[in-house]
Scaffold this active site. Structure first.
Site, PDB file in Angstrom:
ATOM      1  N   HIS A 171      93.317 145.238  10.254  1.00 34.38           N
ATOM      2  CA  HIS A 171      93.325 145.029  11.706  1.00 34.38           C
ATOM      3  C   HIS A 171      92.937 146.342  12.367  1.00 34.38           C
ATOM      4  O   HIS A 171      93.709 147.291  12.373  1.00 34.38           O
ATOM      5  CB  HIS A 171      94.717 144.593  12.162  1.00 34.38           C
ATOM      6  CG  HIS A 171      94.803 144.475  13.645  1.00 34.38           C
ATOM      7  ND1 HIS A 171      94.055 143.568  14.355  1.00 34.38           N
ATOM      8  CD2 HIS A 171      95.509 145.159  14.568  1.00 34.38           C
ATOM      9  CE1 HIS A 171      94.314 143.697  15.642  1.00 34.38           C
ATOM     10  NE2 HIS A 171      95.184 144.658  15.808  1.00 34.38           N
ATOM     11  N   ASP A 212      92.026 148.221  15.541  1.00 33.95           N
ATOM     12  CA  ASP A 212      92.021 148.254  16.998  1.00 33.95           C
ATOM     13  C   ASP A 212      90.802 149.017  17.505  1.00 33.95           C
ATOM     14  O   ASP A 212      90.563 150.148  17.090  1.00 33.95           O
ATOM     15  CB  ASP A 212      93.288 148.957  17.508  1.00 33.95           C
ATOM     16  CG  ASP A 212      94.520 148.106  17.330  1.00 33.95           C
ATOM     17  OD1 ASP A 212      94.553 147.009  17.913  1.00 33.95           O
ATOM     18  OD2 ASP A 212      95.449 148.531  16.613  1.00 33.95           O
ATOM     19  N   ASP A 238      96.910 139.974  16.798  1.00 39.03           N
ATOM     20  CA  ASP A 238      97.739 141.002  17.428  1.00 39.03           C
ATOM     21  C   ASP A 238      98.004 140.799  18.920  1.00 39.03           C
ATOM     22  O   ASP A 238      99.039 141.250  19.409  1.00 39.03           O
ATOM     23  CB  ASP A 238      97.103 142.377  17.193  1.00 39.03           C
ATOM     24  CG  ASP A 238      98.015 143.530  17.544  1.00 39.03           C
ATOM     25  OD1 ASP A 238      99.253 143.361  17.434  1.00 39.03           O
ATOM     26  OD2 ASP A 238      97.526 144.601  17.915  1.00 39.03           O
ATOM     27  N   HIS A 296      92.479 144.404  23.101  1.00 37.59           N
ATOM     28  CA  HIS A 296      93.856 144.129  23.523  1.00 37.59           C
ATOM     29  C   HIS A 296      94.720 145.383  23.669  1.00 37.59           C
ATOM     30  O   HIS A 296      95.908 145.263  23.964  1.00 37.59           O
ATOM     31  CB  HIS A 296      94.520 143.111  22.585  1.00 37.59           C
ATOM     32  CG  HIS A 296      94.538 143.525  21.150  1.00 37.59           C
ATOM     33  ND1 HIS A 296      93.480 143.299  20.297  1.00 37.59           N
ATOM     34  CD2 HIS A 296      95.481 144.125  20.408  1.00 37.59           C
ATOM     35  CE1 HIS A 296      93.784 143.750  19.094  1.00 37.59           C
ATOM     36  NE2 HIS A 296      94.990 144.265  19.129  1.00 37.59           N
TER      37      HIS A 296
END
Lengths: 947, 947
Positions: A14, A16, A138, A388
């Protein structure tokens, strides 16, 4: 295997697109002192490891990173990766430029960023690179509009990790963690139906099975000659976890996410141990074990769920707000970093304008008198800003600065495009000046010039009128429109609040106000000359007027308090009581016996449910001119407001200025404005989802489970992307916002919106900083300014006002300035359209795709039932759309433009036994005439040439 | 390149064979919560990355890890690695099983561990796998004997990282960081000459250039489209560092170690950035830069130094003690974990015995009545125990426990071999009992049995007599030797100190004492029967005797204090004043204005230079029998001693028992014993180096630089591996130790030895624990027991006593027990040799190599000049060596047995201009007769068969 429990292990990372580090720091692995993470190495490593064992699988999500990596690969490596993709060993999921935030993003920017990422995958890898699964593991709550978009983008299913803990508990008990989400009230099913799965461990591996370099779980030690041989222990633990998980899901297939934040930088650790795990767990089958483990991907898992041919529950609401525990509501980020949120929204307007002018100006846009450039930088800046931890406001300060810097940089590039395009369209290469600080009355040109012209470009597909406010130092000006006709204008003094906010960044004493009109997708040019002997500017009077009023609205004030007291719609002859004031919640500092959760960037947790009023009364000044009427309210050194009514406006504007929030009392503050009305709203209010469809919100209630409310304020907050309203049978008060904010309706007839937050503690969700914004200009704390637009209508016609009003706020006119006289041959007015589009139709996207192709999105901007006038299907003729572009061909695409609409097939899911196949959508009237039904967005690739 | 500054980048990892984690935890990457480190992944990753670019290089050092990894590789991977080795892309350096400690190891165990590692490399990779360079980058000071061994192992050069900070400063100033070390006073140059280089940054990369995943230095960001392009900055910084480094070295080649502890787990990070560094730095050459960077290895760098054909300075002392700053002397670890240090030394004795009996017993040893087994487990356990955080005592407690457990496990395996072998040699398969706790008078068999036999195996190549002490409960026993002759025996009561230490682990009331004799490399069997009506055991008397005495020695006591007062050699008629007592230094807790350095596992830093006396007087008991005379001294609840003189011994034994050190006063304690004598030692004393040659130590003095002494005690401590002495013209007092210890001579005529340490603070060198040993048996703190053997001689003949004495301590007889009567046909006496070897010759190694080959090492155990009798060359006939083995062939090897001696060529180095080639060593008398000169060790591969 049919008689087995099949455990799908999904290796994933994941990544970001900015959070504790900037996106480029994450890509390179710079600033590992902040967080160890380097995406370049992740992709290097995963590809290496996939090649070592054909059973291995990996999914990759964020195209912003993949793109950076791909650019630097050799041809050989690119071939290798293509092969991995073709063989399904490397699978893209989601595939947008980033994994967007769901609470604070606007649908148009989300569609853009998804389109950008998916286009790259499509062009690089072809159909095998097209993600089948949306993957929002997420984001902190899930918007229905996102689900609707994903469905229209052709995804077969959607997986996420975070939802309310009570919701999760209920769903685990009921084996209801996989469901069908019907994500639109307007669109005909299954158009917005999306199969949705809740992942078992957020997006982490089960306890004890994290083999990333960032984890400390014991590796599989399978050499019996060495110490601590642990194969039996590992297998036993795994079987126990798998069997426990199978109890809370419906089928004999379960999924485990084997990865987490920035994992797989050294993929060998994961894969070496996963290889062993699979080997040793499956070896137990020889002894009768009924568990089968395999490397898998979300699409492979989804396929098995589909094959199971079960019926699934139907969900029609959304997944807001998200609480991870009783006092931990992630509703603060709805408002966190209000300035960044506004700048992102404004940048979207810039980008759409840039895109449109890039098309309308033709080849000249990219290469003209102002240089070579394109919209690419701005597109990328906007795309990463959808992440996000970007527009959500949950990044570290230096990262927020980076997002803003990228947007500013993007806009610099777009200015070249815009200048070239306007030069081409107007026939004048005169230098164009951009004034980005008009909101604080700063524009060096207008402040000093005796004569200048203003070009007003309108990115909407219908004509708009728009109030212009320009900082000036003269006292009277002549303003002429494109036809040389004088326009009513007024000079008014710059407000004290604006002077305070702009500091030494400008010195205009006055503002020149006039109303402009601009044609659809086009511009109109106004010339302004200083009138040397003009009258002194309209002056403010130090008192509260009983009311301000235009032909549409009347707002009254309480003479004792200086606050609003009522609002009337003069056309419909309706009046409500309306008082409005500013308050602050004392942010929890975590020192509480109930919970040690402080308020922070993510989490809103007021110390008390009763906010402090900032001042019961406002000091006021008023100003009444033919163009505008204002009541300027001063509540405290850090809160002021202008209540404003323009002559032609159906909305009452509340321009609030909040900050710097004082924290010398060591109390974090979360500032709201609250509208208290006589509307009998019964504990219900309404908020939009990502700027489109509206959802009903009910106090202390969730549609799908019996809520135990533990946070009376924070637990009733919802994201407001573009509007919120309260209503009863006769009155609807709608508030249109200029950015995403959080809000709630805590009392009957009341609506509160959080405007600004300043906090002194980190909220322990990873960002590691208190949300305490300062800047070079505002070392004492950031000041935010914004506008709320209030309309009062009958409920059945309210959308007729708020839909176009919100569009005007989202896509606002772009003003460019030219000093002195314009060349006489300059074209002063232009429209890119043959005609304005019908009122229900919004031109969502017009952007260059290939050399002779453009991407067009048309949208029906009304929900079914919300308007008598506008909720009928509307037909548009694509060939008759543009004034300067000839449309040679049109092909319809899915929403994300990565698949031809006619090739789009999605899994069908049953919500009850024996369902009948749904009727097909009726055909368009002709190949050029396309019909839009309420809330439909239709996406076309047009082959065009300049007429 | 000749006109360039050539920068050799050496990618490497430093993989401790146990430290904060056990060796297997490090191998697998388990317990990453303690320290992130996983060697399996390092090797996986490095091989992968080497394959990506043929320019890349890597060196690997620790065969203990490489062996573990190799075992688990596929044939394909093994071929790949062989290819990398053959092409010089993967180079082994050092190549022993571990990187041994230099201060606390015994040469015999070091040679064994090096042999084991190098043998694996030889057999796996052939000549290309043979390391050319010794590489001790981490050990905390450097022993001359290590350099000597490395020279004899055929290494061309030696690199290390740590040396005294004053020494380094001087060497940097004088460009004297690369030198020729002449590492023996006895061996003919260049036999023990070793080119030695001091690495520029310890073993780390230069500041700012660490690109491992464990580092946070900025990666090279060379995509100009992304933020923070930094190529120019990186190149400039690198060039500055390279040019600075070139100022403190002699040639136009410099080396940079690009790696550190457990680095390269994800080698891509390092190599990707190093590739870029090399590319961008060398690209500057086009603009006139004179710096050339290359991937390199230590051997490649060494070759360039050799090619430079310069003269180098000569060093003949060693690199002890090591201080990294003024108050930071790494002299505590000389004594840290005294119990582990003793157990390691004892285990070496076990292993040599096991090796010998494995050979002497022939095939029966590995497969006999007691099962199948071999010495492999014990060899590996001993090899890892040589690591510089193993026997050094600088590991965490759980790791120390693991080393001990491995040794115990090794000994379990060896017991099978020993039992099988003794069964074959004696003709009796009677079960053999091993009593490992005789030092605390515990042995269930002897405590309860009425009749048993004791087999005494002597691993030395000469006959020995040895005092045996067996725990018993009877009061009188008959002891018969192998010929059935009675042997004088005595029963004495177990001392109070022993009862206190053994706790409830045994219940013997008495000890049975008698002297045994055992033949060279052989055994003798004694039978013991309880004599029911024996006299009561000799009892102790509660008083201090004036003296104890045998035919060789006399020790007197001060009747007032109970302390020793003098020692006399009755043969040479020499007497010295000798008082001996126990003291403790108060360990610094770091709370000092001078320095915040506490005493810890590595560092010795007394709070004051004056130690506290534990008691000015000792309570005493005495015991005088025909076999032994003892004065039992009690100083405190935690310090006692037995001063002991056996009838036939030339050494006075001081058996000390120290612990549990009390720390309820919150003071760390470092306990010493101090011998104060009338010897006029002039600030000089002598210590051995790794149990072999002796070096002179002078107070507050270093031979190669002007010492500024900053720690009057710790800065005068040196490692004592097997002996230390002080002397004047007529007297030499030698102390032989039973383990490695630290010691010094702070006052004239005085010699102190540190026995035990218990500390309350970590010394901030990484181990992260105070050295505060407790155990299940000793939760109140570990008790250590040991022996110092004192001899008094004329200086010119002292070695005649201490050399054999020390050998007897190092290779002590192994006692095995059999219950009841032996079978009448049992062979009670055996020698593996035809004759005892000459007194100067020590049989260092006899161990099985292949099916019909054994490895033999013969050693001349005297230094030139230290003995009138024994410092002549001695010749041994290899064919006449063994009694039961026929030697069919013999080929000489280098010391580490990985190269035929005749093929061994090493670089020649000049220490002055115009040196002449040295004369060749004279040939042996014949092919079977080999001559040993003082301190020579000769290594042979013998082809043998059982006679």
């Amino acid at each position: 295997m049919p008689n087995m429990l099949n455990v799908h292990l999904v290796p994933h990372t994941h990544d970001d697109v900015g959070w504790l580090k900037t996106v480029d720091q994450y890509y390179y692995g710079d600033r590992n002192d902040i967080q160890h993470a380097g995406v370049q190495y992740i992709l290097d490593s995963v590809v290496d490891q996939l090649l070592k064992n054909p059973d291995r699988r990996f999914i990759y999500v964020e195209t912003a990173f993949f793109f950076r990596w791909w650019k630097q690969q050799s041809d050989g490596m690119r071939q290798t990766v293509k092969q991995l993709v073709n063989e399904g060993r490397l699978e893209f999921v989601n595939g947008g430029w980033c994994m967007s935030d769901e609470a604070t993003t606007h649908y148009s920017a989300v569609i853009d960023q998804m389109t950008m990422g998916l286009r790259f995958l499509n062009e690089t890898f072809g159909p095998c690179g097209r993600p089948r699964v949306a993957w929002h593991i997420d984001p902190f709550g899930h918007a229905r509009e996102h689900a609707s978009m994903f469905a229209q983008m052709g995804y077969d299913g959607f997986f996420f990790g975070r939802l309310d803990y009570q919701d999760r508990d209920r769903r685990r008990t009921d084996k209801d963690q996989e469901l069908l989400w019907r994500a639109s009230d307007s669109l005909t099913p299954p158009m917005a139906d999306l199969f949705t799965g809740i992942l078992p461990n957020g997006y982490n591996p089960p306890d004890g099975f994290c083999w990333d370099q960032s984890c400390d779980d014991p590796p599989i030690r399978d050499d019996p000659d060495l110490e601590d041989y642990n194969v039996d222990d590992v297998v036993n633990r795994f079987l126990m976890i798998a069997s426990g998980q199978s109890l809370v899901y419906k089928t004999n297939h379960i999924i485990m996410t084997m990865g987490s934040d920035f994992q797989y930088e050294n993929a060998n650790l994961w894969y070496k141990n996963l290889d062993k795990l699979i080997h040793y767990v499956n070896a137990r089958q020889a002894n009768g074990s009924k568990v089968n483990v395999l490397y898998s991907t979300p699409s492979c898992y989804l396929q098995e769920l589909h094959r199971a041919n079960l019926t699934w529950s139907l969900k029609t609401d959304d997944f807001f707000p998200y609480a991870d525990n009783a006092h931990n509501f992630w509703t603060g980020y709805f408002t966190s970093r209000p300035a960044l949120k506004r700048y992102e929204r404004l940048s979207n307007s810039y980008l759409q304008t840039c895109n449109q002018l890039e098309v309308l100006g033709g080849p000249f846009s990219g290469s003209g008198p102002f240089g070579h450039d394109d919209s690419w930088t701005m597109r990328r800046a906007m795309a990463v800003a959808q992440h996000h931890d970007a527009v959500s406001g949950t990044e570290k300060q230096h990262v927020a600065n980076d997002y803003a810097r990228r947007l500013a940089d993007g806009w610099q590039h777009c200015q070249v495009v815009v200048s070239n395009s306007l030069a081409a369209l107007s026939g004048s290469s005169a230098k164009r000046i951009y004034c980005d600080n008009l909101n604080i009355s700063v524009c060096p040109l207008t402040e000093s010039s005796h004569k200048f012209s203003v070009n007003v470009y309108n990115p909407l597909a219908r004509p708009v009128t728009w109030p212009v406010r320009l900082p000036v130092n003269g006292t009277a000006y002549t303003v002429l429109d494109a036809n040389g006709k004088p326009v009513d204008s007024q000079v008014v003094p710059v407000s004290g609040a604006t002077r305070q906010v702009r500091k030494n960044r400008g010195s205009a004493a006055n503002e020149l106000l006039f109303q402009v009109q601009a044609p659809p997708l086009g511009f109109s040019t106004y010339s302004v000359s200083l009138q040397r002997r003009g009258p002194p500017p309209a002056s403010t009077r130090p008192r509260t007027p009983p009311a301000i009023q235009n032909k549409f609205l009347r707002a009254t004030f309480d003479p004792d308090t200086g606050l609003l007291s009522s609002l009337s719609n003069l056309e419909t002859k309706q009046t409500i009581r309306l008082t409005q004031n500013f308050y602050w919640y004392n942010a929890s500092d975590g020192n509480s016996s109930v919970s040690n959760q402080p308020s922070g960037a993510y989490i809103f947790r007021p110390n008390s449910s009763t906010p402090f009023v900032i001042s019961r009364t406002a000091k006021t000044e008023s100003l009444q001119t033919s163009v505008v009427q204002e009541v300027r309210q001063w509540f405290s050194p850090w809160v002021s407001q202008v209540v404003r009514l323009y002559a032609d406006s159906r909305a009452l504007e509340l321009e609030w200025t909040v900050g710097p929030l004082p924290v010398d009392d060591d109390l974090g503050k979360e500032v709201i404005t609250r509208l208290d009305t006589s509307i009998d709203s019964s504990g219900i209010f309404y908020t939009d989802s990502n700027g489109r469809e509206v959802l009903q919100r009910k106090k202390d209630f969730r549609p799908t489970w019996d809520l135990e409310q533990t946070e009376p304020i924070a637990g009733n907050y919802y994201p407001i992307n573009s509007r919120a309203y309260i209503k009863d049978d006769v009155n609807q008060l709608t508030v249109v916002t200029d950015r995403s904010q959080g809000g709630g309706s805590i009392q009957n007839g009341s609506l509160e919106i959080m405007l600004h937050r300043r906090l002194l503690y980190d909220d322990v969700r990873g960002v590691g900083e208190p949300l305490n914004e300062t800047s070079d200009v505002f070392p004492e704390g950031l000041v935010a300014r914004g506008r709320l637009l209030l309309t009062l209508d009958r409920p059945q016609s309210a959308a007729d006002t708020h839909r176009p009003l919100a569009q005007e706020v989202v896509l606002q006119p772009l003003l460019t300035f030219t000093s002195g006289d314009l060349h006489p041959n300059t074209r002063l007015e232009f429209s890119g359209l043959q005609d304005a589009l019908p009122p229900a139709v919004h031109l969502l996207t017009l952007s260059q795709w290939g050399e002779d192709s453009v991407l067009l999105r048309l949208e029906h901007q009304y929900q079914s039932g919300e308007s008598k006038q506008h909720t009928q299907p509307v037909t548009v003729n694509l060939q008759k759309l543009f004034s300067t572009l000839e449309v040679l061909g049109a092909s319809e695409l899915n929403l994300s433009a990565n698949q031809w609409k006619e090739e789009m097939t999605r899994f069908d899911w049953k919500i009850r036994a024996g369902e009948k196949p749904r009727p097909r959508r009726p055909a368009d009237p002709s190949v050029w005439e396309v019909t839009l039904k309420p809330m439909e967005i239709r996406t076309f690739m047009l082959r065009v040439r300049l007429r």
